[in-house]
Scaffold this active site. Structure first.
Site, PDB file in Angstrom:
ATOM      1  N   ASN A 126       1.101  -1.383   0.027  1.00  0.00           N
ATOM      2  CA  ASN A 126       0.397  -0.130   0.258  1.00  0.00           C
ATOM      3  C   ASN A 126       1.022   1.275  -0.067  1.00  0.00           C
ATOM      4  O   ASN A 126       1.067   1.601   0.895  1.00  0.00           O
ATOM      5  CB  ASN A 126      -0.601  -0.069   1.723  1.00  0.00           C
ATOM      6  CG  ASN A 126      -1.589   1.035   1.123  1.00  0.00           C
ATOM      7  OD1 ASN A 126      -0.635   2.342   1.330  1.00  0.00           O
ATOM      8  ND2 ASN A 126      -2.790   0.326   1.549  1.00  0.00           N
ATOM      9  N   HIS A 144       0.871   6.407   2.278  1.00  0.00           N
ATOM     10  CA  HIS A 144       1.594   7.246   2.858  1.00  0.00           C
ATOM     11  C   HIS A 144       2.778   7.386   2.036  1.00  0.00           C
ATOM     12  O   HIS A 144       4.012   8.329   2.275  1.00  0.00           O
ATOM     13  CB  HIS A 144       1.710   6.984   3.670  1.00  0.00           C
ATOM     14  CG  HIS A 144       0.740   6.225   4.935  1.00  0.00           C
ATOM     15  ND1 HIS A 144      -0.642   7.693   5.175  1.00  0.00           N
ATOM     16  CD2 HIS A 144       0.175   5.240   5.201  1.00  0.00           C
ATOM     17  CE1 HIS A 144      -1.273   6.537   5.793  1.00  0.00           C
ATOM     18  NE2 HIS A 144      -1.165   5.188   5.671  1.00  0.00           N
ATOM     19  N   HIS A 154      -5.498   4.323  -1.387  1.00  0.00           N
ATOM     20  CA  HIS A 154      -7.063   4.321  -1.186  1.00  0.00           C
ATOM     21  C   HIS A 154      -7.010   5.657  -1.390  1.00  0.00           C
ATOM     22  O   HIS A 154      -6.917   6.400  -1.059  1.00  0.00           O
ATOM     23  CB  HIS A 154      -6.931   4.351   0.453  1.00  0.00           C
ATOM     24  CG  HIS A 154      -8.461   4.232   0.650  1.00  0.00           C
ATOM     25  ND1 HIS A 154      -8.016   4.055   2.282  1.00  0.00           N
ATOM     26  CD2 HIS A 154      -9.480   4.413   0.981  1.00  0.00           C
ATOM     27  CE1 HIS A 154      -9.437   4.730   2.216  1.00  0.00           C
ATOM     28  NE2 HIS A 154     -10.509   4.599   1.164  1.00  0.00           N
ATOM     29  N   ARG A 183      -9.014   8.512  -1.014  1.00  0.00           N
ATOM     30  CA  ARG A 183     -10.261   8.825   0.458  1.00  0.00           C
ATOM     31  C   ARG A 183     -11.314   9.539  -0.966  1.00  0.00           C
ATOM     32  O   ARG A 183     -10.341  10.653  -1.390  1.00  0.00           O
ATOM     33  CB  ARG A 183      -9.382   9.638   1.417  1.00  0.00           C
ATOM     34  CG  ARG A 183      -9.359   7.934   2.302  1.00  0.00           C
ATOM     35  CD  ARG A 183      -8.154   8.521   3.424  1.00  0.00           C
ATOM     36  NE  ARG A 183      -8.933   8.445   4.747  1.00  0.00           N
ATOM     37  CZ  ARG A 183      -9.361   7.719   5.609  1.00  0.00           C
ATOM     38  NH1 ARG A 183      -8.782   6.656   5.546  1.00  0.00           N
ATOM     39  NH2 ARG A 183     -10.311   7.309   6.544  1.00  0.00           N
ATOM     40  N   ARG A 186      -6.607  13.188   1.114  1.00  0.00           N
ATOM     41  CA  ARG A 186      -5.581  12.793   1.769  1.00  0.00           C
ATOM     42  C   ARG A 186      -4.407  12.378   1.457  1.00  0.00           C
ATOM     43  O   ARG A 186      -3.636  13.203   1.800  1.00  0.00           O
ATOM     44  CB  ARG A 186      -6.125  13.056   3.626  1.00  0.00           C
ATOM     45  CG  ARG A 186      -5.944  11.139   3.933  1.00  0.00           C
ATOM     46  CD  ARG A 186      -6.563  10.934   5.246  1.00  0.00           C
ATOM     47  NE  ARG A 186      -7.428  11.924   5.785  1.00  0.00           N
ATOM     48  CZ  ARG A 186      -7.887  11.167   6.812  1.00  0.00           C
ATOM     49  NH1 ARG A 186      -6.955  10.306   7.740  1.00  0.00           N
ATOM     50  NH2 ARG A 186      -9.411  11.431   7.286  1.00  0.00           N
ATOM     51  N   GLU A 234      -8.693   0.747  -3.020  1.00  0.00           N
ATOM     52  CA  GLU A 234      -9.357   1.348  -1.705  1.00  0.00           C
ATOM     53  C   GLU A 234     -10.172   1.823  -2.294  1.00  0.00           C
ATOM     54  O   GLU A 234     -10.101   2.994  -2.476  1.00  0.00           O
ATOM     55  CB  GLU A 234      -8.597   0.366  -1.048  1.00  0.00           C
ATOM     56  CG  GLU A 234      -8.005  -0.566  -0.306  1.00  0.00           C
ATOM     57  CD  GLU A 234      -6.989   0.120   1.281  1.00  0.00           C
ATOM     58  OE1 GLU A 234      -7.708   1.116   1.422  1.00  0.00           O
ATOM     59  OE2 GLU A 234      -6.255  -0.494   1.222  1.00  0.00           O
ATOM     60  N   THR A 277      -8.051   3.632   8.710  1.00  0.00           N
ATOM     61  CA  THR A 277      -9.373   3.037   8.302  1.00  0.00           C
ATOM     62  C   THR A 277      -9.537   2.471  10.379  1.00  0.00           C
ATOM     63  O   THR A 277      -8.832   1.746  10.126  1.00  0.00           O
ATOM     64  CB  THR A 277      -9.575   1.694   7.497  1.00  0.00           C
ATOM     65  OG1 THR A 277      -9.251   2.764   5.742  1.00  0.00           O
ATOM     66  CG2 THR A 277     -10.959   1.110   7.183  1.00  0.00           C
ATOM     67  N   GLU A 308     -11.439  -9.069   3.321  1.00  0.00           N
ATOM     68  CA  GLU A 308     -10.087  -8.605   3.731  1.00  0.00           C
ATOM     69  C   GLU A 308     -10.193  -8.828   5.333  1.00  0.00           C
ATOM     70  O   GLU A 308     -11.208  -7.546   6.116  1.00  0.00           O
ATOM     71  CB  GLU A 308      -9.503  -7.744   3.547  1.00  0.00           C
ATOM     72  CG  GLU A 308      -7.968  -7.334   3.911  1.00  0.00           C
ATOM     73  CD  GLU A 308      -7.081  -6.402   3.186  1.00  0.00           C
ATOM     74  OE1 GLU A 308      -7.285  -5.809   2.095  1.00  0.00           O
ATOM     75  OE2 GLU A 308      -6.237  -5.172   3.823  1.00  0.00           O
ATOM     76  N   HIS A 352      -3.799  -4.864   7.747  1.00  0.00           N
ATOM     77  CA  HIS A 352      -4.165  -3.231   8.834  1.00  0.00           C
ATOM     78  C   HIS A 352      -3.261  -3.694  10.267  1.00  0.00           C
ATOM     79  O   HIS A 352      -2.811  -4.391  10.853  1.00  0.00           O
ATOM     80  CB  HIS A 352      -5.271  -3.087   9.284  1.00  0.00           C
ATOM     81  CG  HIS A 352      -5.447  -1.390   9.479  1.00  0.00           C
ATOM     82  ND1 HIS A 352      -4.917  -0.878  10.595  1.00  0.00           N
ATOM     83  CD2 HIS A 352      -5.977  -0.689   8.204  1.00  0.00           C
ATOM     84  CE1 HIS A 352      -5.828   0.689   9.884  1.00  0.00           C
ATOM     85  NE2 HIS A 352      -6.324   0.482   9.501  1.00  0.00           N
TER      86      HIS A 352
HETATM   87  N1  PXP Z   1      -6.137  -3.160   4.608  1.00  0.00           N
HETATM   88  C1  PXP Z   1      -7.093  -2.473   4.617  1.00  0.00           C
HETATM   89  C2  PXP Z   1      -8.586  -3.136   4.069  1.00  0.00           C
HETATM   90  C3  PXP Z   1      -6.930  -0.614   4.951  1.00  0.00           C
HETATM   91  O1  PXP Z   1      -7.813   0.358   4.804  1.00  0.00           O
HETATM   92  C4  PXP Z   1      -5.183  -0.685   4.966  1.00  0.00           C
HETATM   93  C5  PXP Z   1      -4.429   0.643   5.545  1.00  0.00           C
HETATM   94  O2  PXP Z   1      -5.287   1.909   4.337  1.00  0.00           O
HETATM   95  C6  PXP Z   1      -4.351  -1.948   4.931  1.00  0.00           C
HETATM   96  C7  PXP Z   1      -4.718  -2.607   4.389  1.00  0.00           C
HETATM   97  C8  PXP Z   1      -2.916  -1.121   5.033  1.00  0.00           C
HETATM   98  O3  PXP Z   1      -2.594  -1.098   6.782  1.00  0.00           O
HETATM   99  P1  PXP Z   1      -0.960  -0.340   7.226  1.00  0.00           P
HETATM  100  O4  PXP Z   1      -1.439   1.032   6.466  1.00  0.00           O
HETATM  101  O5  PXP Z   1      -1.705  -0.061   8.422  1.00  0.00           O
HETATM  102  O6  PXP Z   1      -0.672  -1.761   7.026  1.00  0.00           O
END
Ligand code: PXP
Length: 260
Positions: free
Chosen positions: A15, A18, A51, A53, A57, A78, A109, A159, A202
């Site tokens: 992901n 960030h 994602h 949003r 952001r 996402e 999330t 998930e 997550h």
């Molecule tokens: N899976 C989903 C559905 C999420 O919303 C997120 C966070 O955006 C993640 C995985 C990844 O989480 P993390 O950034 O804490 O590794």
């Protein structure tokens, strides 16, 4: 389990949200999440997750355009269950769409989607996405009623939210971590028995990933914040390589235990 019933491989979705968070802290276009996605791909990511949003952001509409144009691995898009996001997904038709709950005031999330109470609405919402050829995944807590509802509405993938487990590991609450892990194990097995493909994510870190990677029914992990943070210290490619190594070791050990 015998040698011939080895666990299926475990995919890693990276992901990149960030990277966009850091970019947006200053405006402009550096660091570029697309460059990070390409690097993640070369470092062994099986997919890229982003994602978009509602408040934009981190990931922008332009990032999604760019990812769709240049990725060689699948994009897991996402999004919240809104008309705007459905329109964007239908325009791009990414490989996978993961429906997540979204609140403007949250930092990330926070929980899973409340599928059981919104069953009709969500069934109608995901139908066009499925018809467009997207694999629809629903991000939920590891609860039987949410899994049953996700199955009833026609999702192909769930998930499971690993945030509670990861928090317990990080805070050294061993009993709580063991209880969360047992719940994730039972519910991934239950979901698999319904024919759902099981993903998890997550909050995963090097300290929490191994037991999750060893869960036999889990086929994909989606990991972002920790990997992007770790990239500051060791670089993105080594950070991803180490996560892959831990995942593969966990899988190999689970296979060896099964074969013993
Ligand atoms: N899976 C989903 C559905 C999420 O919303 C997120 C966070 O955006 C993640 C995985 C990844 O989480 P993390 O950034 O804490 O590794």
């Amino acid at each position: 389990m015998s040698e011939t019933t080895k666990l299926p491989p475990l995919r890693l979705g990276v992901n990149i949200d960030h990277v966009a968070t850091v970019r947006n802290a200053r405006g402009g276009d550096y660091p570029d999440p697309l460059r990070a996605a390409k690097l993640a791909e070369e470092a062994g990511a099986d997919g890229i997750t982003a994602h978009l949003r509602e408040d934009r952001r981190h990931i922008s509409d332009g990032d999604i355009d760019g990812l769709m144009a240049m990725l060689s691995v699948p994009l897991n898009f996402e999004m919240a269950a809104t008309q705007e996001m459905q329109d964007i997904a239908l325009r791009h038709k990414p490989h996978a769409v993961c429906i997540v709950p979204e609140k403007r005031e949250e930092k990330t999330t926070e929980g899973g989607l409340e599928v059981a109470r919104e069953e009709n609405k969500l069934a109608h919402f995901i139908a066009p996405l499925r018809d467009a050829g997207c694999r629809v995944s629903i991000f939920i807590a590891a609860e039987r009623r949410q899994i049953e509802a996700a199955h009833r509405i026609g999702a192909e993938v769930i998930e499971l939210h690993t945030g509670g487990y990861c928090d317990a590991v990080a805070e050294g609450r061993d009993e709580a971590a063991a209880a969360e892990l047992a719940r994730l194990r039972d519910m991934s097995s239950f979901a698999d028995s319904l024919g759902l493909e099981v993903h998890a994510g997550h909050g995963l870190t090097y300290d929490s990933v191994t037991p999750i990677a060893a869960l036999p029914e889990v086929r994909e992990l989606n990991i972002g914040h920790f990997l992007i943070g770790e990239a500051i210290f060791r670089g993105l490619t080594p950070a991803i390589a180490e996560m892959r190594r831990l995942m593969e070791t966990a899988r190999d050990q689970a296979n060896a235990m099964g074969a013993a």
